[in-house]
Scaffold this motif. Structure first.
Motif, PDB file in Angstrom:
ATOM      1  N   ALA A 171       0.859  -1.191   0.000  1.00 45.21           N
ATOM      2  CA  ALA A 171       0.000   0.000   0.000  1.00 45.21           C
ATOM      3  C   ALA A 171       0.888   1.231   0.000  1.00 45.21           C
ATOM      4  O   ALA A 171       1.894   1.289   0.705  1.00 45.21           O
ATOM      5  CB  ALA A 171      -0.916   0.002   1.223  1.00 45.21           C
ATOM      6  N   SER A 172       0.521   2.219  -0.802  1.00 48.10           N
ATOM      7  CA  SER A 172       1.225   3.502  -0.823  1.00 48.10           C
ATOM      8  C   SER A 172       0.208   4.612  -0.652  1.00 48.10           C
ATOM      9  O   SER A 172      -0.906   4.528  -1.164  1.00 48.10           O
ATOM     10  CB  SER A 172       1.991   3.680  -2.144  1.00 48.10           C
ATOM     11  N   CYS A 173       0.583   5.651   0.109  1.00 54.82           N
ATOM     12  CA  CYS A 173      -0.337   6.775   0.306  1.00 54.82           C
ATOM     13  C   CYS A 173       0.380   8.069  -0.046  1.00 54.82           C
ATOM     14  O   CYS A 173       1.599   8.171   0.046  1.00 54.82           O
ATOM     15  CB  CYS A 173      -0.893   6.803   1.714  1.00 54.82           C
ATOM     16  N   SER A 174      -0.422   9.081  -0.433  1.00 54.36           N
ATOM     17  CA  SER A 174       0.170  10.224  -1.109  1.00 54.36           C
ATOM     18  C   SER A 174      -0.525  11.543  -0.787  1.00 54.36           C
ATOM     19  O   SER A 174      -1.642  11.581  -0.278  1.00 54.36           O
ATOM     20  CB  SER A 174       0.102   9.953  -2.619  1.00 54.36           C
ATOM     21  N   GLY A 175       0.175  12.604  -1.193  1.00 49.82           N
ATOM     22  CA  GLY A 175      -0.387  13.941  -1.136  1.00 49.82           C
ATOM     23  C   GLY A 175      -1.535  14.130  -2.109  1.00 49.82           C
ATOM     24  O   GLY A 175      -2.276  15.106  -2.021  1.00 49.82           O
ATOM     25  N   ARG A 202      -2.878   3.597  -3.054  1.00 46.27           N
ATOM     26  CA  ARG A 202      -2.818   2.617  -4.134  1.00 46.27           C
ATOM     27  C   ARG A 202      -2.374   1.280  -3.550  1.00 46.27           C
ATOM     28  O   ARG A 202      -1.470   1.231  -2.719  1.00 46.27           O
ATOM     29  CB  ARG A 202      -1.863   3.066  -5.235  1.00 46.27           C
ATOM     30  N   ILE A 203      -3.049   0.228  -3.982  1.00 48.56           N
ATOM     31  CA  ILE A 203      -2.700  -1.133  -3.577  1.00 48.56           C
ATOM     32  C   ILE A 203      -2.008  -1.782  -4.768  1.00 48.56           C
ATOM     33  O   ILE A 203      -2.593  -1.902  -5.852  1.00 48.56           O
ATOM     34  CB  ILE A 203      -3.940  -1.956  -3.177  1.00 48.56           C
ATOM     35  N   TRP A 204      -0.754  -2.170  -4.567  1.00 48.79           N
ATOM     36  CA  TRP A 204       0.067  -2.764  -5.629  1.00 48.79           C
ATOM     37  C   TRP A 204       0.194  -4.250  -5.386  1.00 48.79           C
ATOM     38  O   TRP A 204       0.419  -4.689  -4.247  1.00 48.79           O
ATOM     39  CB  TRP A 204       1.450  -2.123  -5.637  1.00 48.79           C
ATOM     40  N   GLN A 205       0.054  -5.043  -6.459  1.00 51.31           N
ATOM     41  CA  GLN A 205       0.211  -6.494  -6.363  1.00 51.31           C
ATOM     42  C   GLN A 205       1.034  -6.986  -7.546  1.00 51.31           C
ATOM     43  O   GLN A 205       1.003  -6.390  -8.625  1.00 51.31           O
ATOM     44  CB  GLN A 205      -1.159  -7.191  -6.349  1.00 51.31           C
ATOM     45  N   GLN A 206       1.748  -8.066  -7.303  1.00 51.42           N
ATOM     46  CA  GLN A 206       2.557  -8.631  -8.371  1.00 51.42           C
ATOM     47  C   GLN A 206       1.655  -9.319  -9.390  1.00 51.42           C
ATOM     48  O   GLN A 206       0.721 -10.047  -9.029  1.00 51.42           O
ATOM     49  CB  GLN A 206       3.573  -9.626  -7.815  1.00 51.42           C
ATOM     50  N   SER A 207       1.913  -9.050 -10.652  1.00 53.37           N
ATOM     51  CA  SER A 207       1.126  -9.642 -11.730  1.00 53.37           C
ATOM     52  C   SER A 207       1.296 -11.148 -11.733  1.00 53.37           C
ATOM     53  O   SER A 207       2.366 -11.666 -11.435  1.00 53.37           O
ATOM     54  CB  SER A 207       1.561  -9.063 -13.071  1.00 53.37           C
ATOM     55  N   ARG A 208       0.228 -11.846 -12.074  1.00 53.78           N
ATOM     56  CA  ARG A 208       0.297 -13.309 -12.170  1.00 53.78           C
ATOM     57  C   ARG A 208       0.946 -13.753 -13.478  1.00 53.78           C
ATOM     58  O   ARG A 208       1.277 -14.915 -13.658  1.00 53.78           O
ATOM     59  CB  ARG A 208      -1.109 -13.893 -12.035  1.00 53.78           C
ATOM     60  N   VAL A 209       1.086 -12.803 -14.394  1.00 52.40           N
ATOM     61  CA  VAL A 209       1.721 -13.105 -15.680  1.00 52.40           C
ATOM     62  C   VAL A 209       3.230 -12.940 -15.531  1.00 52.40           C
ATOM     63  O   VAL A 209       3.710 -11.893 -15.093  1.00 52.40           O
ATOM     64  CB  VAL A 209       1.181 -12.172 -16.791  1.00 52.40           C
ATOM     65  N   GLU A 210       3.974 -13.957 -15.866  1.00 54.07           N
ATOM     66  CA  GLU A 210       5.438 -13.948 -15.740  1.00 54.07           C
ATOM     67  C   GLU A 210       6.045 -12.736 -16.433  1.00 54.07           C
ATOM     68  O   GLU A 210       5.704 -12.400 -17.567  1.00 54.07           O
ATOM     69  CB  GLU A 210       6.002 -15.237 -16.366  1.00 54.07           C
ATOM     70  N   GLY A 211       6.928 -12.042 -15.727  1.00 57.57           N
ATOM     71  CA  GLY A 211       7.654 -10.919 -16.305  1.00 57.57           C
ATOM     72  C   GLY A 211       6.897  -9.600 -16.345  1.00 57.57           C
ATOM     73  O   GLY A 211       7.411  -8.606 -16.842  1.00 57.57           O
ATOM     74  N   ARG A 212       5.681  -9.552 -15.819  1.00 58.91           N
ATOM     75  CA  ARG A 212       4.894  -8.324 -15.863  1.00 58.91           C
ATOM     76  C   ARG A 212       5.137  -7.415 -14.660  1.00 58.91           C
ATOM     77  O   ARG A 212       4.679  -6.285 -14.643  1.00 58.91           O
ATOM     78  CB  ARG A 212       3.392  -8.649 -15.946  1.00 58.91           C
ATOM     79  N   GLY A 213       5.797  -7.904 -13.636  1.00 64.98           N
ATOM     80  CA  GLY A 213       6.105  -7.079 -12.472  1.00 64.98           C
ATOM     81  C   GLY A 213       4.886  -6.759 -11.620  1.00 64.98           C
ATOM     82  O   GLY A 213       3.933  -7.522 -11.558  1.00 64.98           O
ATOM     83  N   TRP A 214       4.948  -5.588 -10.985  1.00 68.50           N
ATOM     84  CA  TRP A 214       3.899  -5.150 -10.075  1.00 68.50           C
ATOM     85  C   TRP A 214       2.925  -4.237 -10.805  1.00 68.50           C
ATOM     86  O   TRP A 214       3.317  -3.481 -11.686  1.00 68.50           O
ATOM     87  CB  TRP A 214       4.519  -4.427  -8.876  1.00 68.50           C
ATOM     88  N   ARG A 215       1.657  -4.303 -10.384  1.00 68.16           N
ATOM     89  CA  ARG A 215       0.626  -3.467 -11.007  1.00 68.16           C
ATOM     90  C   ARG A 215      -0.260  -2.863  -9.921  1.00 68.16           C
ATOM     91  O   ARG A 215      -0.339  -3.386  -8.806  1.00 68.16           O
ATOM     92  CB  ARG A 215      -0.230  -4.299 -11.961  1.00 68.16           C
ATOM     93  N   CYS A 216      -0.922  -1.774 -10.261  1.00 70.25           N
ATOM     94  CA  CYS A 216      -1.867  -1.155  -9.336  1.00 70.25           C
ATOM     95  C   CYS A 216      -3.172  -1.940  -9.404  1.00 70.25           C
ATOM     96  O   CYS A 216      -3.846  -1.969 -10.442  1.00 70.25           O
ATOM     97  CB  CYS A 216      -2.102   0.311  -9.689  1.00 70.25           C
ATOM     98  N   ALA A 217      -3.531  -2.599  -8.296  1.00 68.96           N
ATOM     99  CA  ALA A 217      -4.728  -3.437  -8.248  1.00 68.96           C
ATOM    100  C   ALA A 217      -5.953  -2.664  -7.778  1.00 68.96           C
ATOM    101  O   ALA A 217      -7.081  -3.053  -8.062  1.00 68.96           O
ATOM    102  CB  ALA A 217      -4.493  -4.638  -7.331  1.00 68.96           C
ATOM    103  N   ALA A 218      -5.737  -1.559  -7.047  1.00 73.97           N
ATOM    104  CA  ALA A 218      -6.872  -0.774  -6.535  1.00 73.97           C
ATOM    105  C   ALA A 218      -6.403   0.628  -6.179  1.00 73.97           C
ATOM    106  O   ALA A 218      -5.252   0.833  -5.794  1.00 73.97           O
ATOM    107  CB  ALA A 218      -7.481  -1.457  -5.312  1.00 73.97           C
TER     108      ALA A 218
END
Length: 198
Positions: free
Chosen positions: A34-38, A43-59
């Motif tokens: 989780a990241s919070c901002s000004g 934003r809730i970040w989760q690792q992609s289930r697709v190989e090599g896609r890295g992290w994505r914003c899930a919510a």
């Protein structure tokens, strides 16, 4: 001095916030960040289930706070997130059916809430702020949170708080150059020690 055998290199840059990012918190199981901002969002970040896609914003959690969100904290079970804001409120979010919903808002601080922390058992929350206070909240029936106690032991802004990992013991630190340790004494929370200087 120890040397690193390998150099550190960034794996990915997570982008999406439109203002400074104030705080980060890993979920207890390590699957979400989780990241919070000004920009008044979380934003809730989760690792992609697709190989090599890295992290994505899930919510994106938004439309609750009217000023910067300064701190975010996961509940020990990982199904709730608390967010502390410069608007003087703390919001409690719950993941329900794959969607994050605000289920409660804690009010009482005179101004900026600088930090929020969940106790190890998950039954208590603590908040602290610019108003030089530490608030203790208890989770009641359903999703109700009741203020148990308010402490004004510091003489300046209370910057951060942290629970002991296995005890109901809270540490608070302040611009007054001190750290205070708080423990429950039946109905009240009392300062059991003040740490100052060397």
């Amino acid at each position: 001095m120890a040397t690193l055998a390998h150099s550190l290199e960034p794996l990915q840059t997570l982008e999406g916030h439109t203002d400074r990012v104030w705080h980060l918190a890993w979920s207890p199981d390590g699957t979400s960040l989780a990241s919070c901002s000004g920009d008044r969002t979380v934003r809730i970040w989760q690792q992609s289930r697709v190989e090599g896609r890295g992290w994505r914003c899930a919510a994106v959690l938004e439309d609750t706070h009217t000023k910067s969100i300064r701190c975010c904290c996961w509940s020990p079970g990982g199904n709730h997130l608390a967010t502390a804001s410069f608007d003087g409120t703390t919001a409690i979010w719950q993941l329900q059916g794959g969607v994050w919903e605000e289920i409660s808002k804690l009010e009482g601080h005179e101004n900026e809430v600088k930090a929020v922390a969940w106790s190890p058992c998950g039954n208590y929350l603590a908040t602290c702020g610019r108003d030089k206070s530490v608030w203790f909240w208890e989770r009641g029936l359903g999703e109700e949170y009741d203020c148990m106690d308010v402490k004004h032991g510091h003489s300046q802004d209370v910057k951060s708080i942290a629970w002991h990992p296995s005890k109901e013991l809270l540490a608070s630190c302040s611009y007054d150059n001190s750290i205070k340790l708080w423990a429950s004494d039946e109905a009240d929370w009392v300062c059991v020690q003040t740490l100052e200087g060397a």
